[in-house]
Design a protein around this motif. Structure first.
Motif, PDB file in Angstrom:
ATOM      1  N   THR A 212     -82.808 -17.056  19.653  1.00 33.11           N
ATOM      2  CA  THR A 212     -84.623 -16.604  19.616  1.00 33.11           C
ATOM      3  C   THR A 212     -84.127 -16.492  17.804  1.00 33.11           C
ATOM      4  OG1 THR A 212     -83.808 -14.359  18.890  1.00 33.11           O
ATOM      5  CG2 THR A 212     -84.728 -14.691  21.099  1.00 33.11           C
ATOM      6  N   SER A 213     -85.161 -16.707  17.201  1.00 37.62           N
ATOM      7  CA  SER A 213     -85.140 -16.745  15.704  1.00 37.62           C
ATOM      8  C   SER A 213     -83.810 -15.716  15.162  1.00 37.62           C
ATOM      9  CB  SER A 213     -86.225 -16.595  14.774  1.00 37.62           C
ATOM     10  OG  SER A 213     -86.473 -15.788  15.392  1.00 37.62           O
ATOM     11  N   ASP A 214     -83.979 -14.537  15.781  1.00 39.43           N
ATOM     12  CA  ASP A 214     -83.367 -13.822  15.053  1.00 39.43           C
ATOM     13  C   ASP A 214     -81.504 -13.586  15.690  1.00 39.43           C
ATOM     14  OD1 ASP A 214     -83.111 -12.262  17.550  1.00 39.43           O
ATOM     15  OD2 ASP A 214     -84.726 -10.397  16.651  1.00 39.43           O
ATOM     16  N   GLY A 215     -81.071 -14.069  16.510  1.00 34.69           N
ATOM     17  CA  GLY A 215     -79.537 -14.239  17.534  1.00 34.69           C
ATOM     18  C   GLY A 215     -79.280 -13.204  18.124  1.00 34.69           C
ATOM     19  N   THR A 216     -80.126 -13.193  18.410  1.00 33.66           N
ATOM     20  CA  THR A 216     -80.991 -12.540  19.741  1.00 33.66           C
ATOM     21  C   THR A 216     -80.407 -13.459  21.674  1.00 33.66           C
ATOM     22  OG1 THR A 216     -82.802 -11.900  20.653  1.00 33.66           O
ATOM     23  CG2 THR A 216     -81.568 -10.261  19.641  1.00 33.66           C
ATOM     24  N   LYS A 217     -79.914 -13.061  22.411  1.00 41.50           N
ATOM     25  CA  LYS A 217     -79.579 -13.733  23.373  1.00 41.50           C
ATOM     26  C   LYS A 217     -80.981 -13.930  24.117  1.00 41.50           C
ATOM     27  CE  LYS A 217     -74.867 -14.821  22.327  1.00 41.50           C
ATOM     28  NZ  LYS A 217     -73.612 -15.174  22.888  1.00 41.50           N
ATOM     29  N   ASP A 218     -81.683 -14.561  24.756  1.00 45.43           N
ATOM     30  CA  ASP A 218     -82.432 -14.498  25.917  1.00 45.43           C
ATOM     31  C   ASP A 218     -81.430 -14.782  27.586  1.00 45.43           C
ATOM     32  OD1 ASP A 218     -84.492 -14.606  27.735  1.00 45.43           O
ATOM     33  OD2 ASP A 218     -85.546 -15.440  26.092  1.00 45.43           O
ATOM     34  N   VAL A 219     -81.687 -14.413  28.025  1.00 41.67           N
ATOM     35  CA  VAL A 219     -80.486 -14.857  29.518  1.00 41.67           C
ATOM     36  C   VAL A 219     -81.808 -15.399  31.003  1.00 41.67           C
ATOM     37  CG1 VAL A 219     -79.491 -13.959  28.779  1.00 41.67           C
ATOM     38  CG2 VAL A 219     -80.747 -12.557  30.170  1.00 41.67           C
ATOM     39  N   ALA A 220     -83.383 -14.813  30.305  1.00 48.14           N
ATOM     40  CA  ALA A 220     -84.247 -15.475  31.654  1.00 48.14           C
ATOM     41  C   ALA A 220     -84.203 -17.086  32.240  1.00 48.14           C
ATOM     42  CB  ALA A 220     -86.200 -15.519  30.709  1.00 48.14           C
ATOM     43  N   LEU A 221     -83.748 -17.467  31.987  1.00 44.13           N
ATOM     44  CA  LEU A 221     -83.584 -19.036  32.235  1.00 44.13           C
ATOM     45  C   LEU A 221     -82.023 -18.905  33.703  1.00 44.13           C
ATOM     46  CD1 LEU A 221     -84.523 -21.974  32.862  1.00 44.13           C
ATOM     47  CD2 LEU A 221     -82.803 -22.516  31.289  1.00 44.13           C
ATOM     48  N   GLU A 222     -81.610 -18.125  33.209  1.00 45.56           N
ATOM     49  CA  GLU A 222     -79.747 -17.898  33.874  1.00 45.56           C
ATOM     50  C   GLU A 222     -79.951 -16.665  35.177  1.00 45.56           C
ATOM     51  OE1 GLU A 222     -76.695 -17.830  32.847  1.00 45.56           O
ATOM     52  OE2 GLU A 222     -76.611 -18.699  30.548  1.00 45.56           O
ATOM     53  N   THR A 223     -81.934 -16.023  33.995  1.00 44.32           N
ATOM     54  CA  THR A 223     -81.873 -15.364  35.780  1.00 44.32           C
ATOM     55  C   THR A 223     -81.965 -16.048  36.769  1.00 44.32           C
ATOM     56  OG1 THR A 223     -82.020 -13.140  34.075  1.00 44.32           O
ATOM     57  CG2 THR A 223     -82.980 -12.736  35.856  1.00 44.32           C
ATOM     58  N   PHE A 224     -83.186 -16.776  35.765  1.00 45.80           N
ATOM     59  CA  PHE A 224     -83.763 -17.264  37.164  1.00 45.80           C
ATOM     60  C   PHE A 224     -83.805 -18.510  38.384  1.00 45.80           C
ATOM     61  CE2 PHE A 224     -85.742 -21.894  38.349  1.00 45.80           C
ATOM     62  CZ  PHE A 224     -86.778 -21.389  38.434  1.00 45.80           C
ATOM     63  N   PHE A 225     -82.031 -18.845  37.455  1.00 45.37           N
ATOM     64  CA  PHE A 225     -81.194 -20.119  37.709  1.00 45.37           C
ATOM     65  C   PHE A 225     -80.223 -18.627  39.683  1.00 45.37           C
ATOM     66  CE2 PHE A 225     -81.633 -24.044  34.874  1.00 45.37           C
ATOM     67  CZ  PHE A 225     -81.996 -24.354  35.715  1.00 45.37           C
ATOM     68  N   SER A 226     -80.308 -17.770  38.580  1.00 41.77           N
ATOM     69  CA  SER A 226     -79.422 -17.223  39.567  1.00 41.77           C
ATOM     70  C   SER A 226     -80.163 -16.253  40.737  1.00 41.77           C
ATOM     71  CB  SER A 226     -78.639 -15.325  38.930  1.00 41.77           C
ATOM     72  OG  SER A 226     -78.309 -14.418  39.820  1.00 41.77           O
ATOM     73  N   ASN A 227     -81.081 -15.794  40.391  1.00 43.69           N
ATOM     74  CA  ASN A 227     -82.046 -16.108  41.884  1.00 43.69           C
ATOM     75  C   ASN A 227     -82.985 -17.342  42.433  1.00 43.69           C
ATOM     76  OD1 ASN A 227     -82.210 -13.463  40.532  1.00 43.69           O
ATOM     77  ND2 ASN A 227     -84.091 -13.809  40.265  1.00 43.69           N
ATOM     78  N   LEU A 228     -83.043 -18.086  42.389  1.00 39.40           N
ATOM     79  CA  LEU A 228     -83.066 -19.437  42.710  1.00 39.40           C
ATOM     80  C   LEU A 228     -81.647 -20.079  43.715  1.00 39.40           C
ATOM     81  CD1 LEU A 228     -84.401 -22.067  43.586  1.00 39.40           C
ATOM     82  CD2 LEU A 228     -83.713 -22.945  41.508  1.00 39.40           C
ATOM     83  N   GLU A 229     -80.501 -19.804  42.664  1.00 43.82           N
ATOM     84  CA  GLU A 229     -78.982 -19.734  43.837  1.00 43.82           C
ATOM     85  C   GLU A 229     -78.965 -18.825  44.584  1.00 43.82           C
ATOM     86  OE1 GLU A 229     -76.036 -19.192  40.748  1.00 43.82           O
ATOM     87  OE2 GLU A 229     -76.103 -21.621  39.680  1.00 43.82           O
ATOM     88  N   GLY A 230     -79.463 -17.577  44.401  1.00 50.38           N
ATOM     89  CA  GLY A 230     -79.175 -16.888  46.271  1.00 50.38           C
ATOM     90  C   GLY A 230     -80.484 -16.577  47.196  1.00 50.38           C
ATOM     91  N   ALA A 231     -81.618 -17.431  46.696  1.00 51.96           N
ATOM     92  CA  ALA A 231     -82.109 -18.564  48.086  1.00 51.96           C
ATOM     93  C   ALA A 231     -81.679 -19.162  48.250  1.00 51.96           C
ATOM     94  CB  ALA A 231     -84.178 -18.439  46.709  1.00 51.96           C
ATOM     95  N   GLY A 232     -81.471 -19.779  47.168  1.00 50.22           N
ATOM     96  CA  GLY A 232     -81.423 -21.554  48.012  1.00 50.22           C
ATOM     97  C   GLY A 232     -79.893 -21.263  49.077  1.00 50.22           C
ATOM     98  N   ALA A 233     -78.887 -20.673  48.699  1.00 50.90           N
ATOM     99  CA  ALA A 233     -78.092 -20.066  49.585  1.00 50.90           C
ATOM    100  C   ALA A 233     -78.322 -19.586  50.539  1.00 50.90           C
ATOM    101  CB  ALA A 233     -77.071 -19.159  49.400  1.00 50.90           C
ATOM    102  N   SER A 234     -78.859 -18.652  50.788  1.00 49.75           N
ATOM    103  CA  SER A 234     -79.406 -18.050  52.052  1.00 49.75           C
ATOM    104  C   SER A 234     -80.132 -19.518  52.956  1.00 49.75           C
ATOM    105  CB  SER A 234     -80.926 -16.993  51.936  1.00 49.75           C
ATOM    106  OG  SER A 234     -81.099 -16.796  53.112  1.00 49.75           O
ATOM    107  N   PHE A 235     -80.603 -20.453  52.396  1.00 48.75           N
ATOM    108  CA  PHE A 235     -81.529 -21.855  52.706  1.00 48.75           C
ATOM    109  C   PHE A 235     -80.755 -22.303  53.765  1.00 48.75           C
ATOM    110  CE2 PHE A 235     -82.926 -25.972  52.559  1.00 48.75           C
ATOM    111  CZ  PHE A 235     -84.144 -25.985  53.492  1.00 48.75           C
ATOM    112  N   ILE A 236     -79.843 -22.915  52.476  1.00 48.23           N
ATOM    113  CA  ILE A 236     -78.336 -23.276  53.116  1.00 48.23           C
ATOM    114  C   ILE A 236     -77.908 -22.842  54.177  1.00 48.23           C
ATOM    115  CG2 ILE A 236     -76.209 -24.240  52.720  1.00 48.23           C
ATOM    116  CD1 ILE A 236     -77.343 -24.544  49.736  1.00 48.23           C
ATOM    117  N   ALA A 237     -77.661 -21.787  54.113  1.00 53.03           N
ATOM    118  CA  ALA A 237     -76.672 -20.840  55.837  1.00 53.03           C
ATOM    119  C   ALA A 237     -77.569 -21.177  56.787  1.00 53.03           C
ATOM    120  CB  ALA A 237     -76.684 -19.302  55.500  1.00 53.03           C
TER     121      ALA A 237
END
Length: 278
Positions: free
Chosen positions: A43-68
């Motif tokens: 962000t503009s003040d130098g802090t880190k926004d991990v919203a997309l990291e969280t989104f992909f982590s959740n998608l990976e979890g759902a995807g792994a269950s789907f694959i299994a």
């Protein structure tokens, strides 16, 4: 997800370009294909926004269950039946998974001349800061602009046109019939290969995405249906060679397979849609 490609001890044989051709090594699933803060927005003040990291982590979890679940059904000789939520998850997973790896990011960045745009953007920021009393020489500014551009691109959802197209496509499940053969997993997911048609002719280059050591998937014309397509040992080899040719790192459950691909498949990178493929 990498566990679906691991051998009996839960680890993977791997090789990456830069190593000697015969230098096949073994590692845990936690130590392969890792890039820290790849999807972190600054962000503009130098802090880190991990919203997309969280989104992909959740998608990976759902995807792994789907694959299994998909793999269990296919291995039992049955045809998976996907409800509306499953089709939606599959479309979302397929869309994001194919574009989110460092190798895919580098390809698309090159296609759109990202580096030139980064330089132009940095110059504009520096000009504005010089005029407004800001710091035009902020350390790491170019890296931050590049990182945020990549994160914004990765965060972009599929367009209305893409969603409409996905709604007309089914799921092709490529299933290995020889238990001594296996698919590899690579740092650039998916590849294209030709398939032998029932009449003996070859198909056009078709996109596939390995999900487990014995199952790969792709999109299927003709509406929302699921079709199981047996894959023999020769076709497995063609698919693994296609995956290897576009990747800088490969892994799988067989040391011999990874070693063979490392010695025999040169790097081609991701082939643009208008370029010829095998």
């Amino acid at each position: 997800m990498l566990r679906h490609f691991a051998d009996a001890d839960g680890r993977l044989w791997y090789w990456q370009r830069g190593l000697a051709e015969g230098d096949v090594r073994k590692a845990s699933t936690k130590d392969l294909f890792v890039r820290k803060e790849l999807y972190t927005f600054v962000t503009s003040d130098g802090t880190k926004d991990v919203a997309l990291e969280t989104f992909f982590s959740n998608l990976e979890g759902a995807g792994a269950s789907f694959i299994a679940q998909l793999a269990d059904i296919v291995r039992n000789g049955e045809i998976p039946k996907l409800d509306e939520n499953a089709w939606k998850l599959w479309g979302q997973f397929f869309y994001y998974h194919l574009k989110r790896t460092p190798g895919a990011i580098a390809f698309f960045a090159d296609q759109m001349d990202l580096e030139t745009k980064i330089v132009e953007t940095v110059q504009k920021i520096q000009t504005v800061r010089a005029e407004t009393g800001g710091d035009p020489d902020e350390p790491g500014l170019e890296g931050t602009v590049r990182q945020n551009a990549i994160v914004r691109a990765q965060h972009a959802p599929p367009s209305t046109e893409v969603l409409k197209a996905f709604a007309t496509l089914g799921l092709a499940v490529y299933w290995i019939t020889d238990p001594t053969k296996s698919f590899i997993v690579a740092d650039v997911p998916g590849a294209t290969a030709k398939f032998r048609m029932p009449n003996g002719a070859w198909s056009r280059p078709t996109l596939f995405l390995p999900l487990t050591w014995d199952i790969a998937v792709g999109q299927l014309q003709g509406g929302r249906k699921v079709e199981i397509i047996p894959v023999d040992r020769d076709q497995v080899r063609r698919m693994n060679e296609a995956s290897t040719a576009r990747s800088t790192a490969i892994a799988g459950r067989s040391e011999a397979l990874i070693g063979s691909l490392a010695c025999n498949v040169p790097y081609r990178g991701i082939v643009a849609p208008d370029e010829p493929t095998r």
